[in-house]
Design a protein around this motif. Structure first.
Motif, PDB file in Angstrom:
ATOM      1  N   GLN A   2      60.243 -31.656  -7.690  1.00  0.00           N
ATOM      2  CA  GLN A   2      60.784 -32.907  -8.199  1.00  0.00           C
ATOM      3  C   GLN A   2      61.912 -33.380  -7.278  1.00  0.00           C
ATOM      4  O   GLN A   2      62.750 -32.588  -6.851  1.00  0.00           O
ATOM      5  CB  GLN A   2      61.333 -32.725  -9.614  1.00  0.00           C
ATOM      6  CG  GLN A   2      61.781 -34.035 -10.264  1.00  0.00           C
ATOM      7  CD  GLN A   2      62.308 -33.797 -11.664  1.00  0.00           C
ATOM      8  OE1 GLN A   2      63.424 -33.348 -11.835  1.00  0.00           O
ATOM      9  NE2 GLN A   2      61.510 -34.108 -12.674  1.00  0.00           N
ATOM     10  N   ILE A   4      65.154 -35.908  -6.622  1.00  0.00           N
ATOM     11  CA  ILE A   4      66.165 -36.785  -7.188  1.00  0.00           C
ATOM     12  C   ILE A   4      66.234 -38.049  -6.335  1.00  0.00           C
ATOM     13  O   ILE A   4      66.426 -37.961  -5.120  1.00  0.00           O
ATOM     14  CB  ILE A   4      67.558 -36.108  -7.202  1.00  0.00           C
ATOM     15  CG1 ILE A   4      67.510 -34.771  -7.945  1.00  0.00           C
ATOM     16  CG2 ILE A   4      68.595 -37.046  -7.820  1.00  0.00           C
ATOM     17  CD1 ILE A   4      67.191 -34.867  -9.397  1.00  0.00           C
ATOM     18  N   LYS A  12      67.057 -43.748 -14.779  1.00  0.00           N
ATOM     19  CA  LYS A  12      66.277 -42.868 -13.908  1.00  0.00           C
ATOM     20  C   LYS A  12      66.526 -41.392 -14.240  1.00  0.00           C
ATOM     21  O   LYS A  12      65.614 -40.564 -14.126  1.00  0.00           O
ATOM     22  CB  LYS A  12      66.598 -43.157 -12.447  1.00  0.00           C
ATOM     23  CG  LYS A  12      65.982 -44.466 -11.953  1.00  0.00           C
ATOM     24  CD  LYS A  12      66.202 -44.690 -10.465  1.00  0.00           C
ATOM     25  CE  LYS A  12      65.540 -45.991 -10.013  1.00  0.00           C
ATOM     26  NZ  LYS A  12      65.721 -46.253  -8.561  1.00  0.00           N
ATOM     27  N   ILE A  13      67.752 -41.068 -14.646  1.00  0.00           N
ATOM     28  CA  ILE A  13      68.012 -39.692 -15.077  1.00  0.00           C
ATOM     29  C   ILE A  13      67.209 -39.384 -16.333  1.00  0.00           C
ATOM     30  O   ILE A  13      66.673 -38.281 -16.498  1.00  0.00           O
ATOM     31  CB  ILE A  13      69.520 -39.470 -15.302  1.00  0.00           C
ATOM     32  CG1 ILE A  13      70.256 -39.441 -13.955  1.00  0.00           C
ATOM     33  CG2 ILE A  13      69.769 -38.165 -16.073  1.00  0.00           C
ATOM     34  CD1 ILE A  13      71.732 -39.168 -14.037  1.00  0.00           C
ATOM     35  N   LEU A  16      63.871 -38.425 -15.292  1.00  0.00           N
ATOM     36  CA  LEU A  16      63.848 -37.050 -14.793  1.00  0.00           C
ATOM     37  C   LEU A  16      63.712 -36.055 -15.942  1.00  0.00           C
ATOM     38  O   LEU A  16      62.984 -35.055 -15.839  1.00  0.00           O
ATOM     39  CB  LEU A  16      65.113 -36.761 -13.988  1.00  0.00           C
ATOM     40  CG  LEU A  16      65.271 -37.505 -12.653  1.00  0.00           C
ATOM     41  CD1 LEU A  16      66.657 -37.247 -12.066  1.00  0.00           C
ATOM     42  CD2 LEU A  16      64.193 -37.087 -11.661  1.00  0.00           C
ATOM     43  N   TYR A  17      64.414 -36.324 -17.047  1.00  0.00           N
ATOM     44  CA  TYR A  17      64.269 -35.465 -18.233  1.00  0.00           C
ATOM     45  C   TYR A  17      62.840 -35.522 -18.775  1.00  0.00           C
ATOM     46  O   TYR A  17      62.299 -34.500 -19.216  1.00  0.00           O
ATOM     47  CB  TYR A  17      65.263 -35.879 -19.316  1.00  0.00           C
ATOM     48  CG  TYR A  17      66.639 -35.284 -19.169  1.00  0.00           C
ATOM     49  CD1 TYR A  17      66.908 -33.973 -19.570  1.00  0.00           C
ATOM     50  CD2 TYR A  17      67.692 -36.028 -18.641  1.00  0.00           C
ATOM     51  CE1 TYR A  17      68.172 -33.427 -19.439  1.00  0.00           C
ATOM     52  CE2 TYR A  17      68.970 -35.494 -18.504  1.00  0.00           C
ATOM     53  CZ  TYR A  17      69.201 -34.190 -18.902  1.00  0.00           C
ATOM     54  OH  TYR A  17      70.454 -33.653 -18.768  1.00  0.00           O
ATOM     55  N   GLU A  19      60.146 -35.921 -17.085  1.00  0.00           N
ATOM     56  CA  GLU A  19      59.330 -35.074 -16.214  1.00  0.00           C
ATOM     57  C   GLU A  19      59.631 -33.595 -16.453  1.00  0.00           C
ATOM     58  O   GLU A  19      58.731 -32.753 -16.435  1.00  0.00           O
ATOM     59  CB  GLU A  19      59.585 -35.437 -14.751  1.00  0.00           C
ATOM     60  CG  GLU A  19      59.119 -36.842 -14.372  1.00  0.00           C
ATOM     61  CD  GLU A  19      59.412 -37.174 -12.922  1.00  0.00           C
ATOM     62  OE1 GLU A  19      59.465 -36.231 -12.100  1.00  0.00           O
ATOM     63  OE2 GLU A  19      59.599 -38.367 -12.601  1.00  0.00           O
ATOM     64  N   LEU A  29      63.554 -28.267  -6.947  1.00  0.00           N
ATOM     65  CA  LEU A  29      64.270 -29.531  -7.081  1.00  0.00           C
ATOM     66  C   LEU A  29      64.865 -29.918  -5.731  1.00  0.00           C
ATOM     67  O   LEU A  29      65.540 -29.114  -5.090  1.00  0.00           O
ATOM     68  CB  LEU A  29      65.389 -29.394  -8.120  1.00  0.00           C
ATOM     69  CG  LEU A  29      66.079 -30.681  -8.569  1.00  0.00           C
ATOM     70  CD1 LEU A  29      65.110 -31.570  -9.337  1.00  0.00           C
ATOM     71  CD2 LEU A  29      67.293 -30.371  -9.430  1.00  0.00           C
ATOM     72  N   TYR A  49      71.993 -32.697 -15.678  1.00  0.00           N
ATOM     73  CA  TYR A  49      70.533 -32.584 -15.574  1.00  0.00           C
ATOM     74  C   TYR A  49      70.146 -31.371 -14.729  1.00  0.00           C
ATOM     75  O   TYR A  49      69.237 -30.607 -15.103  1.00  0.00           O
ATOM     76  CB  TYR A  49      69.927 -33.850 -14.958  1.00  0.00           C
ATOM     77  CG  TYR A  49      68.488 -33.622 -14.548  1.00  0.00           C
ATOM     78  CD1 TYR A  49      67.473 -33.618 -15.499  1.00  0.00           C
ATOM     79  CD2 TYR A  49      68.163 -33.337 -13.221  1.00  0.00           C
ATOM     80  CE1 TYR A  49      66.167 -33.344 -15.142  1.00  0.00           C
ATOM     81  CE2 TYR A  49      66.853 -33.057 -12.862  1.00  0.00           C
ATOM     82  CZ  TYR A  49      65.861 -33.060 -13.815  1.00  0.00           C
ATOM     83  OH  TYR A  49      64.574 -32.769 -13.455  1.00  0.00           O
ATOM     84  N   TRP A  53      67.868 -28.156 -15.669  1.00  0.00           N
ATOM     85  CA  TRP A  53      66.742 -27.649 -14.861  1.00  0.00           C
ATOM     86  C   TRP A  53      66.923 -26.167 -14.555  1.00  0.00           C
ATOM     87  O   TRP A  53      65.969 -25.375 -14.659  1.00  0.00           O
ATOM     88  CB  TRP A  53      66.640 -28.457 -13.572  1.00  0.00           C
ATOM     89  CG  TRP A  53      65.799 -27.823 -12.514  1.00  0.00           C
ATOM     90  CD1 TRP A  53      64.427 -27.755 -12.480  1.00  0.00           C
ATOM     91  CD2 TRP A  53      66.267 -27.147 -11.340  1.00  0.00           C
ATOM     92  NE1 TRP A  53      64.020 -27.081 -11.349  1.00  0.00           N
ATOM     93  CE2 TRP A  53      65.127 -26.698 -10.635  1.00  0.00           C
ATOM     94  CE3 TRP A  53      67.529 -26.900 -10.814  1.00  0.00           C
ATOM     95  CZ2 TRP A  53      65.228 -26.001  -9.429  1.00  0.00           C
ATOM     96  CZ3 TRP A  53      67.639 -26.203  -9.620  1.00  0.00           C
ATOM     97  CH2 TRP A  53      66.491 -25.763  -8.936  1.00  0.00           C
TER      98      TRP A  53
END
Length: 395
Positions: A2, A4, A12-13, A16-17, A19, A29, A49, A53
């Motif tokens: 993934q 950033i 967008k954050i 990410l969560y 995903e 990451l 975040y 992860w």
């Protein structure tokens, strides 16, 4: 793997969560060499975040850097990179080609750690740093390291948290003067502002010491970070309003200010983050989280003076911090809080502080709906991200 994105927003954050929780597979990451964002608290939210992860899906941390590593120091100096590199150290840190680069990063880490400890010449305070868009300072503690390395002297005295915000004022005076460099001619007018900022930092960092180092069984979390990011933000009023044009709660806040002759507004952003178990988990007896309304009520409990799960003789000294922060921000600032499944804010200028022991009299507003009676159930995040937006007005 993934990635950033370099251009980052709160939305967008959130993606990410989405995903992160899409499946249960471990993945790597990729951190970019820089990010661009106008959202307050974005670095703290990104660190939160990455901490999530690490707890749930941790693979290798990939650092975007040039092939000759000539930009590696600048990359590690980014405020969102250093705390996460220390957290991910045992997992593995690689470049885009899969080369282990920990041996290259280690001396940079040591330099940053020494700079944070001494509060001198900290890389994020370098005016020549090409990514610098304002004066800022990062101070981070790591509970899984030996205390002489993991604890900062500005927050700790003989391995115990400092006794008062007056002590912190003495430690952070040069740092605060740097962050407030925009107007050295107004030093006397800035003194009350500095006292407010120190009060906020003391209460939030003490809160992490009291509550964000262990799990509910009093076992130390490993790895674990707790940190402060403070920065000066200067933009035109039009830029603030444009950035938050779809967020009525924050747009109305910035629209309520009068500007200077350059049509500019000045703010100090204070973000405190940690990788603990979060406000809600701390006050529940199991790992299973209650529904969102019950979580909101738990957060409200944390905002009530002296209301704490701590039963020791120090109870009167705990649970004060968040209430005090609302007092300091009253009729001035905004706070943005993300913990567990909760993501809320409060405009203390529009909704002034009222001291109460009744949690139902405390108003919090959902970050996405802007409502105080309907809250979004977000994906669970690790720890807490607490961001303060404090206006600098000298009139």
């Amino acid at each position: 793997m993934q990635k950033i994105p370099k251009t980052l927003t709160v939305e967008k954050i959130n993606e990410l969560y989405n995903e992160l929780y899409r499946d249960t597979k471990t993945f790597d990451l990729l951190l970019p060499n820089s990010i661009s964002s106008y959202d307050f608290g974005i670095s703290s939210l990104l660190i939160q975040y990455i901490n999530t992860w690490l707890r749930l899906r941790s693979g290798n941390l990939i650092i975007e850097t040039k092939e000759d590593y000539s930009d590696l120091q600048d990359v590690i100096n980014q405020d969102y990179v250093f705390p996460c590199v220390i957290m991910a150290w045992d997992n593995g840190i690689f470049d885009l080609k899969g080369n282990d680069i920990k041996h290259l990063i280690k001396p940079i880490n040591e330099e940053i750690a020494d700079s944070m400890q001494s509060l001198e010449n900290f890389p994020l305070m370098n005016k020549e740093f090409k990514q610098q868009k304002g004066f800022k300072s990062l101070l981070t503690c790591f509970d899984h390291l030996p205390k002489e390395k993991g604890y900062l002297d500005c927050f700790y005295l003989n391995n115990s948290f400092i006794p008062s915000d007056e002590y912190l004022m003495n430690s952070l005076e040069d740092t605060l003067n740097y962050v407030l460099t925009f107007n050295q001619s107004a030093r006397e007018k800035l003194l009350p502002i500095k006292k407010d900022l120190v009060s906020i930092i003391f209460e939030l960092m003490k809160n992490t010491h009291d509550w964000a180092r262990t799990d509910n069984n009093s076992k130390m979390l490993n790895p674990n970070n707790r940190g402060l990011l403070m920065k000066f933000v200067k933009k035109t009023k039009e830029n603030y309003i444009e950035n938050y044009k779809n967020h009525n709660g924050l747009k109305s806040y910035f629209d309520s200010f009068s500007t200077n002759l350059k049509d500019e507004l000045y703010f100090i952003e204070i973000s405190v983050f940690d990788s603990g178990i979060g406000y809600v988990n701390r006050f529940t007896s199991s790992d299973a989280l209650p529904n969102i309304d019950e979580q909101i009520n738990i957060v409200k409990d944390c905002l009530i003076k002296h209301n704490t799960s701590d039963k020791t003789i120090e109870k009167e000294n705990k649970g004060i911090g968040l209430d005090k922060i609302m007092t300091v921000l009253d009729k001035k600032g905004v706070f943005i809080l993300k913990t567990n499944n909760v993501f809320v804010f409060r405009n203390m200028k529009k909704n002034p502080y009222v001291q109460t022991q009744n949690k139902y009299e405390i108003e919090l507003f959902d970050y996405y709906t802007f409502e105080s009676n309907h809250f979004t159930y977000n994906h669970k995040s690790v720890g807490t991200s607490f961001t303060i937006v404090y206006p600098i007005t000298l009139s």
